[in-house]
Design a protein around this motif. Structure first.
Motif, PDB file in Angstrom:
ATOM      1  N   SER A   1       0.324  -0.858  -0.145  1.00  0.00           N
ATOM      2  CA  SER A   1      -0.204  -0.353   0.352  1.00  0.00           C
ATOM      3  C   SER A   1       0.832   1.729  -0.362  1.00  0.00           C
ATOM      4  N   ASP A   2       1.927   1.305   1.012  1.00  0.00           N
ATOM      5  CA  ASP A   2       2.997   2.339   1.133  1.00  0.00           C
ATOM      6  C   ASP A   2       3.417   2.542  -0.726  1.00  0.00           C
ATOM      7  N   TYR A   3       3.652   1.644  -1.352  1.00  0.00           N
ATOM      8  CA  TYR A   3       4.331   1.514  -2.608  1.00  0.00           C
ATOM      9  C   TYR A   3       3.818   2.059  -3.786  1.00  0.00           C
ATOM     10  N   SER A   4       2.276   1.360  -3.109  1.00  0.00           N
ATOM     11  CA  SER A   4       0.908   1.915  -3.999  1.00  0.00           C
ATOM     12  C   SER A   4       1.125   3.873  -4.099  1.00  0.00           C
ATOM     13  N   GLN A   5       0.458   4.183  -3.218  1.00  0.00           N
ATOM     14  CA  GLN A   5       0.975   5.462  -3.054  1.00  0.00           C
ATOM     15  C   GLN A   5       2.184   6.019  -3.466  1.00  0.00           C
ATOM     16  N   THR A   6       3.759   5.961  -3.214  1.00  0.00           N
ATOM     17  CA  THR A   6       4.445   6.548  -3.815  1.00  0.00           C
ATOM     18  C   THR A   6       4.173   6.365  -4.910  1.00  0.00           C
ATOM     19  N   VAL A   7       4.122   5.769  -5.684  1.00  0.00           N
ATOM     20  CA  VAL A   7       3.835   5.056  -7.621  1.00  0.00           C
ATOM     21  C   VAL A   7       2.964   6.050  -7.659  1.00  0.00           C
ATOM     22  N   GLU A   8       1.777   6.105  -7.341  1.00  0.00           N
ATOM     23  CA  GLU A   8       0.884   7.618  -7.260  1.00  0.00           C
ATOM     24  C   GLU A   8       1.149   8.606  -7.297  1.00  0.00           C
ATOM     25  N   SER A   9       1.948   9.395  -6.449  1.00  0.00           N
ATOM     26  CA  SER A   9       2.458  10.480  -5.959  1.00  0.00           C
ATOM     27  C   SER A   9       3.539  10.687  -7.103  1.00  0.00           C
ATOM     28  N   TRP A  10       4.054  10.203  -7.752  1.00  0.00           N
ATOM     29  CA  TRP A  10       5.162  10.344  -9.160  1.00  0.00           C
ATOM     30  C   TRP A  10       4.702  10.877  -9.896  1.00  0.00           C
ATOM     31  N   GLN A  11       3.724  10.377  -9.742  1.00  0.00           N
ATOM     32  CA  GLN A  11       2.564  10.348 -11.317  1.00  0.00           C
ATOM     33  C   GLN A  11       2.743  11.981 -11.963  1.00  0.00           C
ATOM     34  N   GLN A  12       2.783  12.538 -10.792  1.00  0.00           N
ATOM     35  CA  GLN A  12       2.477  13.963 -11.055  1.00  0.00           C
ATOM     36  C   GLN A  12       4.164  14.426 -12.194  1.00  0.00           C
ATOM     37  N   ILE A  13       5.198  13.518 -11.596  1.00  0.00           N
ATOM     38  CA  ILE A  13       6.524  14.386 -11.610  1.00  0.00           C
ATOM     39  C   ILE A  13       6.824  13.289 -13.102  1.00  0.00           C
ATOM     40  N   LEU A  14       6.550  12.014 -13.576  1.00  0.00           N
ATOM     41  CA  LEU A  14       7.116  11.597 -14.545  1.00  0.00           C
ATOM     42  C   LEU A  14       6.140  11.777 -16.244  1.00  0.00           C
ATOM     43  N   ALA A  15       7.016  11.407 -16.762  1.00  0.00           N
ATOM     44  CA  ALA A  15       6.518  11.736 -18.700  1.00  0.00           C
ATOM     45  C   ALA A  15       5.393  11.401 -18.677  1.00  0.00           C
ATOM     46  N   PRO A  16       4.059  11.457 -19.330  1.00  0.00           N
ATOM     47  CA  PRO A  16       4.143  12.490 -20.169  1.00  0.00           C
ATOM     48  C   PRO A  16       3.213  13.406 -19.087  1.00  0.00           C
ATOM     49  N   TYR A  17       2.611  13.052 -17.948  1.00  0.00           N
ATOM     50  CA  TYR A  17       2.567  14.053 -17.218  1.00  0.00           C
ATOM     51  C   TYR A  17       2.898  15.169 -16.209  1.00  0.00           C
ATOM     52  N   SER A  18       3.873  15.180 -16.194  1.00  0.00           N
ATOM     53  CA  SER A  18       5.119  16.473 -15.549  1.00  0.00           C
ATOM     54  C   SER A  18       5.118  17.715 -16.126  1.00  0.00           C
ATOM     55  N   MET A  19       5.075  18.541 -14.807  1.00  0.00           N
ATOM     56  CA  MET A  19       5.020  19.891 -15.373  1.00  0.00           C
ATOM     57  C   MET A  19       6.096  20.169 -16.570  1.00  0.00           C
ATOM     58  N   GLY A  20       7.294  19.648 -16.087  1.00  0.00           N
ATOM     59  CA  GLY A  20       8.258  19.972 -17.035  1.00  0.00           C
ATOM     60  C   GLY A  20       8.114  19.652 -18.348  1.00  0.00           C
ATOM     61  N   TYR A  21       7.331  18.214 -19.050  1.00  0.00           N
ATOM     62  CA  TYR A  21       7.467  17.910 -19.623  1.00  0.00           C
ATOM     63  C   TYR A  21       6.489  18.734 -20.890  1.00  0.00           C
ATOM     64  N   ARG A  22       5.652  19.072 -19.577  1.00  0.00           N
ATOM     65  CA  ARG A  22       4.150  20.266 -20.946  1.00  0.00           C
ATOM     66  C   ARG A  22       4.616  21.287 -21.054  1.00  0.00           C
ATOM     67  N   ILE A  23       5.476  21.718 -20.091  1.00  0.00           N
ATOM     68  CA  ILE A  23       5.670  22.861 -20.426  1.00  0.00           C
ATOM     69  C   ILE A  23       6.951  22.906 -21.536  1.00  0.00           C
ATOM     70  N   LYS A  24       8.024  22.246 -21.478  1.00  0.00           N
ATOM     71  CA  LYS A  24       8.568  21.467 -22.957  1.00  0.00           C
ATOM     72  C   LYS A  24       7.409  21.855 -24.408  1.00  0.00           C
ATOM     73  N   LEU A  25       6.543  20.521 -23.994  1.00  0.00           N
ATOM     74  CA  LEU A  25       5.955  20.246 -25.721  1.00  0.00           C
ATOM     75  C   LEU A  25       5.400  21.586 -25.630  1.00  0.00           C
ATOM     76  N   LEU A  26       4.741  22.792 -24.700  1.00  0.00           N
ATOM     77  CA  LEU A  26       4.090  23.703 -25.440  1.00  0.00           C
ATOM     78  C   LEU A  26       5.228  24.487 -25.878  1.00  0.00           C
ATOM     79  N   SER A  27       6.505  24.500 -25.441  1.00  0.00           N
ATOM     80  CA  SER A  27       7.609  25.544 -25.878  1.00  0.00           C
ATOM     81  C   SER A  27       7.642  24.897 -27.317  1.00  0.00           C
ATOM     82  N   GLN A  28       7.914  23.676 -27.400  1.00  0.00           N
ATOM     83  CA  GLN A  28       8.105  22.838 -29.083  1.00  0.00           C
ATOM     84  C   GLN A  28       7.009  23.193 -30.044  1.00  0.00           C
ATOM     85  N   LEU A  29       5.546  23.349 -29.945  1.00  0.00           N
ATOM     86  CA  LEU A  29       4.598  23.442 -30.430  1.00  0.00           C
ATOM     87  C   LEU A  29       5.115  24.884 -30.622  1.00  0.00           C
TER      88      LEU A  29
END
Length: 155
Positions: free
Chosen positions: A5-33
């Motif tokens: 359960s701790d592992y699942s919560q940790t992985v779930e919390s990482w979803q926001q920092i992993l591409a393609p969901y991370s803010m950095g990735y989306r800013i990079k994509l917006l910049s490229q477009l």
């Protein structure tokens, strides 16, 4: 030992920092477009987005030293020098030595560079409006403020 359960919560919390969901990735994509679309719009004028940035600096304050343009755009001298060389070849800018300090080169718009100020900003505004469709003016302002703060935080 880490529980499932701790592992699942940790992985779930990482979803926001992993591409393609991370803010950095989306800013990079917006910049490229944005860059790709803007490059297409500038192509008929034989310009690049970097030319646009330099022109913007000079429209705001003509006769800037090369170093000031580099500081404003966070660019290293060699990259800027080559772009200015090409802009000078195309008669968009001219370089003159500073009358008080001969080590300093000032960059001045030519008539052709000045004329682009009436043509290019509406093209940029049109692209901005396309990108910001469905986003209120207040949300645009907040987005701009948040980007500025993130840039300041990392500078």
């Amino acid at each position: 030992m880490v529980s499932t359960s701790d592992y699942s919560q940790t992985v779930e919390s990482w979803q926001q920092i992993l591409a393609p969901y991370s803010m950095g990735y989306r800013i990079k994509l917006l910049s490229q477009l944005l860059s790709r679309k803007f490059t297409e719009k500038l192509e008929p004028f034989g310009l690049t987005p970097f030319h646009w940035l330099i022109l913007c600096c000079l429209w705001q304050e003509d006769g800037l030293p090369t170093s000031s343009i580099g500081d404003k755009l966070k660019q290293v001298g060699g990259t800027l020098t080559g772009v200015l060389d090409r802009m000078e070849e195309r008669s968009l800018v001219r370089r003159e030595r500073d009358s008080h300090d001969r080590r300093i080169w000032r960059i001045w718009l030519t008539d052709a560079g000045k004329e682009l100020e009436t043509v290019l900003p509406p093209i940029s505004a049109e692209l901005r409006d396309q990108a910001m469709q469905g986003i209120s003016l207040a949300e645009r302002e907040l987005f701009s403020q948040l980007l500025n703060q993130a840039i300041t935080n990392l500078s």
